[in-house]
Design an enzyme around this catalytic site. Structure first.
Site, short mmCIF file in Angstrom:
data_model
loop_
_atom_site.label_atom_id
_atom_site.label_comp_id
_atom_site.label_asym_id
_atom_site.label_seq_id
_atom_site.Cartn_x
_atom_site.Cartn_y
_atom_site.Cartn_z
CB SER A 107 -0.96 -0.05 1.20
OG SER A 107 -1.97 0.91 1.07
CG ASP A 122 -6.31 -2.63 -4.17
OD1 ASP A 122 -7.05 -2.22 -3.26
OD2 ASP A 122 -5.14 -2.24 -4.33
CG HIS A 131 -5.50 -2.52 -0.33
ND1 HIS A 131 -4.80 -1.97 -1.40
CD2 HIS A 131 -4.99 -1.92 0.79
CE1 HIS A 131 -3.92 -1.08 -0.95
NE2 HIS A 131 -4.02 -1.04 0.37
#
Length: 444
Positions: free
Chosen positions: A265, A359, A393
């Protein structure tokens, strides 16, 4: 031959049961088995978190209907559970490596389904390991019947650790660095990797500790929200990360000449920025990262990358009150947004991009392919991009349950992360091995 005959018998009896031509041998409520049921976890009930185990239940009645329930309470008291309905074989045995789950949190033959399908009993909670020196304890209960089972037939506990015997955990507080170093057993130098997490801040250690068990010198690096580091995501200085790179390059138990980077991320765009501006980096892996600098200003010497702009009005809220922010960020290839684009074309070394196609935090596949284009435009080696359908994600080490939605640290509301449990679990298992293979290839 005996095994195949047993399975044929099971199928035949199951067919008779479905047609109502035979009553199940299962135990009626209040009755008792001739032999007490028991749960066996092999090769051991004590293992590393990313290690698979085999679960077998013995001592059931032939074709008895049971429910397998798994329960885990995290360090803050949040309860995660899964349950699935099974039917024992004619031998009275239930073996999750070959016995299919009929319904529940997962279905079909899923030897580790009880673990990867865990779900929080309170909404928007994510399973996170905070203290890697202690294991997670997963209680496995075998309950009589389907529907609303309440009679316990057997129970066992699987302790899942994050450090194997001999792996060393060393707090690091040198200069400005706030981190934890994990070293595998032995005195030889190991390939070194810096692990950087996302916007949650603090010092998560679980991924670094698990990778250290596989032969890597891992530095879990904090960069805000920890100790005396800045408490807010406003601006970061790449010199801090450069200090961490030099620490690893100079460490006697880190094998040179270069090190690896691993980021998820926000940690992913920090990894790309480090690879673009800093020396001594041989291999970089991003997991659902961005090609643009996000959330905070990034400074390095006389260069400043502003955070990528966004339009909050592009966020969508579903009927459950969960926010979908996948379209919020601006395109870093358009107009003034290019100022936030990381000059990854300057980077040396090899790249691996891990992408969850579902995601919902941002457009990870677009970012990965943009990074690939920039590298190729500058004559660099084509990076490896691995896309996983149905993965969200938070692609974690194997067997961590899917977190499809939780409170976003920056948004402040329940936010959609995406993913489908089975596909996400497969992505975690496969990418974990791919990451190790990549680093071994380029750092050994």
């Amino acid at each position: 031959m005996a095994v195949s005959l047993s399975r044929l018998l099971d199928k035949a009896v199951a067919g008779l049961l479905r047609r109502g031509l035979m009553r199940p041998f299962g135990i009626r409520r209040g009755a008792s088995t001739a032999a007490a049921a028991s749960v066996c976890i092999s090769p051991s009930p004590h293992c590393l978190f990313d290690a698979p185990v085999r679960v077998k239940v013995s001592g059931l009645a032939p074709l008895q209907e049971v429910t397998l329930r798994a329960s885990l309470t995290d360090e803050t008291g949040n309860l995660f559970q899964s349950s699935a309905q099974y039917r024992a074989e004619s031998s009275g045995e239930l073996d999750l490596s070959r016995s299919p789950a009929l319904a529940g949190s997962y279905s079909g033959v899923e030897p580790m389904g009880w673990l990867w399908s865990l779900a929080p009993t309170q909404p928007f909670k994510r399973l996170v390991k905070r203290d890697v020196l202690t294991p997670f304890r997963v209680d496995l209960e075998v309950l009589e019947g389907h529907g609303a089972p309440d009679r316990l037939l057997a129970k066992a506990t699987n302790e899942r650790s994050f450090l194997r015997e001999g792996t060393r955990r060393i707090p690091v507080r040198e200069g400005r660095i706030r981190a934890t170093l994990f070293l595998p057993p032995g005195a030889d130098p190991f390939p070194g990797i810096i692990d950087i997490s996302g916007t949650g801040g603090g010092l998560p250690e679980y991924r670094a500790s698990l990778l250290a068990n596989h032969g890597f010198a891992m530095l879990a690096l904090a960069y805000y929200g920890y100790d005396d580091l800045t408490k807010e995501m406003k601006e970061f200085h790449l010199e801090y990360f450069e200090e961490a790179v030099n620490y690893m390059l100079q460490h006697p138990q880190v094998k040179g000449p270069g090190i690896g980077l691993l980021g998820h991320s926000k940690g992913g765009d920090l990894v790309l920025s480090m690879a673009a501006f800093l020396k001594g980096i041989t291999a970089s892996v991003t997991i659902n990262g961005s090609i643009a600098n996000v959330a905070a200003f990034l400074h390095y010497k006389d260069v400043t990358l502003p955070p990528l702009g966004f339009e909050s009005k592009r966020a969508k809220i579903n009927k459950s009150g969960i926010v979908d922010i996948v379209d919020v960020l601006n395109n870093p290839l358009e107009g003034p947004n290019r100022k936030s684009l990381i000059p990854v074309g300057k980077a040396e070394g090899q790249f691996l991009f891990i992408v969850g196609e579902d995601d919902r935090n941002w457009k990870s596949e677009f970012f990965a392919r943009t990074a690939s284009d920039l590298l190729l435009e500058h004559g660099k080696v084509k990076p490896e991009i691995i896309c996983y359908p149905g993965a969200g994600h938070y692609i974690e080490p194997p067997f961590f349950p899917l977190c499809s939605a939780s409170i976003h640290f920056l948004v402040g509301l329940p936010t959609l992360w995406g993913g489908e449990p089975k596909a996400h679990s497969l992505a975690q298992d496969n990418s974990w091995q791919k990451i190790q293979d990549f680093f071994r290839k380029h750092l050994m």
